[in-house]
Motif scaffolding. Sequence first.
Motif, short mmCIF file in Angstrom:
data_model
loop_
_atom_site.label_atom_id
_atom_site.label_comp_id
_atom_site.label_asym_id
_atom_site.label_seq_id
_atom_site.Cartn_x
_atom_site.Cartn_y
_atom_site.Cartn_z
N PHE A 64 142.52 19.00 39.53
CA PHE A 64 141.92 20.07 38.74
C PHE A 64 141.18 21.05 39.64
O PHE A 64 141.34 22.27 39.55
CB PHE A 64 141.00 19.43 37.71
N LEU A 65 140.39 20.52 40.57
CA LEU A 65 139.62 21.39 41.44
C LEU A 65 140.53 22.21 42.34
O LEU A 65 140.31 23.39 42.57
CB LEU A 65 138.65 20.56 42.30
N GLY A 66 141.59 21.56 42.82
CA GLY A 66 142.55 22.27 43.64
C GLY A 66 143.18 23.43 42.88
O GLY A 66 143.37 24.52 43.42
N ALA A 67 143.47 23.19 41.60
CA ALA A 67 144.09 24.22 40.78
C ALA A 67 143.14 25.40 40.60
O ALA A 67 143.56 26.55 40.60
CB ALA A 67 144.46 23.64 39.42
N VAL A 68 141.85 25.12 40.45
CA VAL A 68 140.89 26.20 40.20
C VAL A 68 140.58 26.97 41.49
O VAL A 68 140.60 28.19 41.50
CB VAL A 68 139.60 25.64 39.58
N PHE A 69 140.34 26.24 42.56
CA PHE A 69 139.92 26.93 43.79
C PHE A 69 141.11 27.39 44.62
O PHE A 69 140.98 28.24 45.48
CB PHE A 69 139.01 26.02 44.62
N ARG A 70 142.27 26.83 44.36
CA ARG A 70 143.48 27.17 45.09
C ARG A 70 143.23 27.19 46.59
O ARG A 70 143.44 28.19 47.27
CB ARG A 70 144.00 28.52 44.60
N ASP A 71 142.77 26.06 47.09
CA ASP A 71 142.47 25.96 48.52
C ASP A 71 143.77 25.92 49.32
O ASP A 71 144.84 25.74 48.76
CB ASP A 71 141.62 24.70 48.77
N PRO A 72 143.69 26.11 50.64
CA PRO A 72 144.91 26.17 51.46
C PRO A 72 145.82 24.95 51.26
O PRO A 72 147.03 25.09 51.19
CB PRO A 72 144.37 26.21 52.89
N GLY A 73 145.21 23.76 51.14
CA GLY A 73 146.01 22.55 50.97
C GLY A 73 146.85 22.62 49.70
O GLY A 73 148.04 22.32 49.72
N THR A 74 146.21 23.04 48.61
CA THR A 74 146.93 23.13 47.34
C THR A 74 148.04 24.16 47.42
O THR A 74 149.15 23.94 46.96
CB THR A 74 145.95 23.53 46.22
N ARG A 75 147.71 25.31 48.05
CA ARG A 75 148.72 26.36 48.13
C ARG A 75 149.91 25.91 48.95
O ARG A 75 151.06 26.19 48.62
CB ARG A 75 148.10 27.61 48.75
N LYS A 76 149.63 25.18 50.02
CA LYS A 76 150.71 24.70 50.89
C LYS A 76 151.58 23.72 50.11
O LYS A 76 152.80 23.79 50.15
CB LYS A 76 150.09 24.02 52.12
N GLU A 77 150.91 22.82 49.38
CA GLU A 77 151.65 21.82 48.61
C GLU A 77 152.54 22.51 47.57
O GLU A 77 153.70 22.16 47.41
CB GLU A 77 150.64 20.90 47.90
N GLU A 78 151.97 23.53 46.90
CA GLU A 78 152.73 24.26 45.89
C GLU A 78 153.96 24.91 46.52
O GLU A 78 155.07 24.84 45.99
CB GLU A 78 151.81 25.30 45.24
N GLN A 79 153.74 25.53 47.67
CA GLN A 79 154.83 26.20 48.37
C GLN A 79 155.91 25.19 48.76
O GLN A 79 157.10 25.43 48.58
CB GLN A 79 154.26 26.90 49.62
#
Lengths: 407, 267
Positions: B121-136
């Motif tokens: 949830f926090l990753g989704a809200v803050f969209r940190d580099p790790g989350t963005r990389k994972e999404e990509q």
Amino acid sequence: MEGLKKSVLASLWFMFLTLPIMGVFVNTIDKSVTWHLDRVLYVGAAAFVLSYLWRFMLERKERGMKAEEQSAVEKVTLLNKLLANPKFFWPAVIAVAGFAIAFPKLFSMYQVNVMTSALIYVVLGLGLNIVVGLAGLLDLGFVAFYAVGAYSYALMNMYWGISFWVALPLGALLGALCGILLGFPVLRLRGDYLAIVTLGFGEIIRLVLENWAEFTHGPSGISNIARPEFFGLAKGFMAQINFMYYLMLVLVVFTIFVVNRLKNSRIGRAWQALREDEIACQAMGIDKMKTKLMAFSLGATWAGMVGVVFAAKTTFINPASFTFLESAIILSIVVLGGMGSILGVILGALVLILLPEYMRDFSEYRMLIFGATMVLVMVFRPQGLVRDVRKKIDISAVKKALGGVHD
Amino acid sequence: MINERRTVLQVKGVSKDFGGLRALDDVDLDVKEGEIVALIGPNGAGKTTFFNCITGIYTPTEGDVNIDPYGGGFKRINGMKPNIVTELGMARTFQNIRLFPSMSVIENVMIGCHCRTKATFLGAVFRDPGTRKEEQETILKSYALLQELGLDQYADELARNLPYGAQRRLEIARALATDPFILLLDEPAAGMNPQETAELEELIVSIKDKHKISVLLIEHDMKMVMSLSDRLFVLEYGREIAHGTPQEISENPAVIKAYLGEELVDA
């Protein structure tokens, strides 16, 4: 021609039905009967026009739906097209933001107060939108979490003198906690069953608040709840109200930001998938309980948070503010606005809260118009005022990224 | 050669009762690494029930389902939730296609990646580099799978607008996105014409080799089953009546009886 005939029949039928009420007046004192056939004719004419219009609109809508099915392309409305265009989108956002910020300067205190309540409903709607719109869980007891937030501030303030700024996150936290507590036993249920149980939960919270008199002061409620202190900046009644408005505005922006990010994330995708097919979803490795629980508690978080604001704004709360009708209105906001659509829910909240407020002049017909609006919107735009359009994955960017690696 | 391979899925004496009805009765089955195994039988023989039992949608009344994905010893998975079973590496498709109809094709595959990604949830809200990389990475992996199954031209379309054959392939792509060690296909060729079936056959073999997985499939198309599978298991009325290589099965009198009726055997 066929439609014309049907409309004529409908109007004749209406004239016949309303004849005894509208057309015949019996005076029991001098035992005479007066006929008002002209009134019946008015009814007939109105029924004819309305029925013709109704049929025409329905036909148009069905034709539109058929065309959409045939083309197999999702129809994009003008509004959605405009929003997708950054040339329009950003100026629009700036204009709305400017208007919202200048609002207290432009309008009277009364208007600001009304707008603040409307903003509270915007946040409530967006919170419920996570549960109903994104995750597809029908929750009829949403107001319970709102009550939890409001009472947590009122009680903590009354007993321990806890300030608004501490209570705001605590209220949100308590809301989330209640969401999880209720969620565990209830989320095994689906659809209608879930709706009934959440409805029951909403009533339980209200009844507890009403009957636990020594703790909550029962039906007489809690008064003299402290208004928030804006660090000594807001002096006087006017400034307080304006600050409250700005606080709500900030909360609305914060909510929009969070909900929007959630919607287009891994979790948002899982919610959408869960809404569409639970079994396939589980077979793809998504933990059903965890995902649903997250939606439920996140929705409850917002309700708890604005509950605190509500208690601070009105400085008086009692259980009557948290009846089932409130839940129904919040749900109507989400459904009328467009399930899942953030802009839709905001519009829905503004329409459903401001319209009755400004229609106080016709207060006798207020609920009638309210009901008619709901029926009309649901018949002609079942997807709500604004249809939810999910952000598309940018395929061309993917191709470029892959092209760089492979070709 | 086959005997040297490691067993990855081992089902022992599985039974399933629905009230008084015994839908599965003491069924044994095993799948070895890199093998294509088919489960056949007349309509109502309990094949899909068997699938549901081993993927956690039903809990078997009796028996054991054991898996050994990476050679670290067997693990019993009876009664585990379907999502845990998928996380452990058993991915399935459905007989009646169960895609997410109003999500785009690529999003359907991305759902398959869900259990291999972690963004909170926090990753989704803050969209940190790790989350963005994972999404990509999720997007790239999904797109690569679509390319592999020849669905990349549909990536942007809604799943419900896909032609039938493509929907079947999309289900396979979605299942592959969960990084399975075994793929369970429930009638993948149902409703396909002979040419599509032949293409599907090639596809299954190429997927098996490329992803180094095993395949267990339910199928009615005998021609496809005989040419595709290494071994077959035959169910009738919930009981296992035969197993063996395609050659053995096609000559097994019990199987012929089950499929064609008694008189033809006599004739």
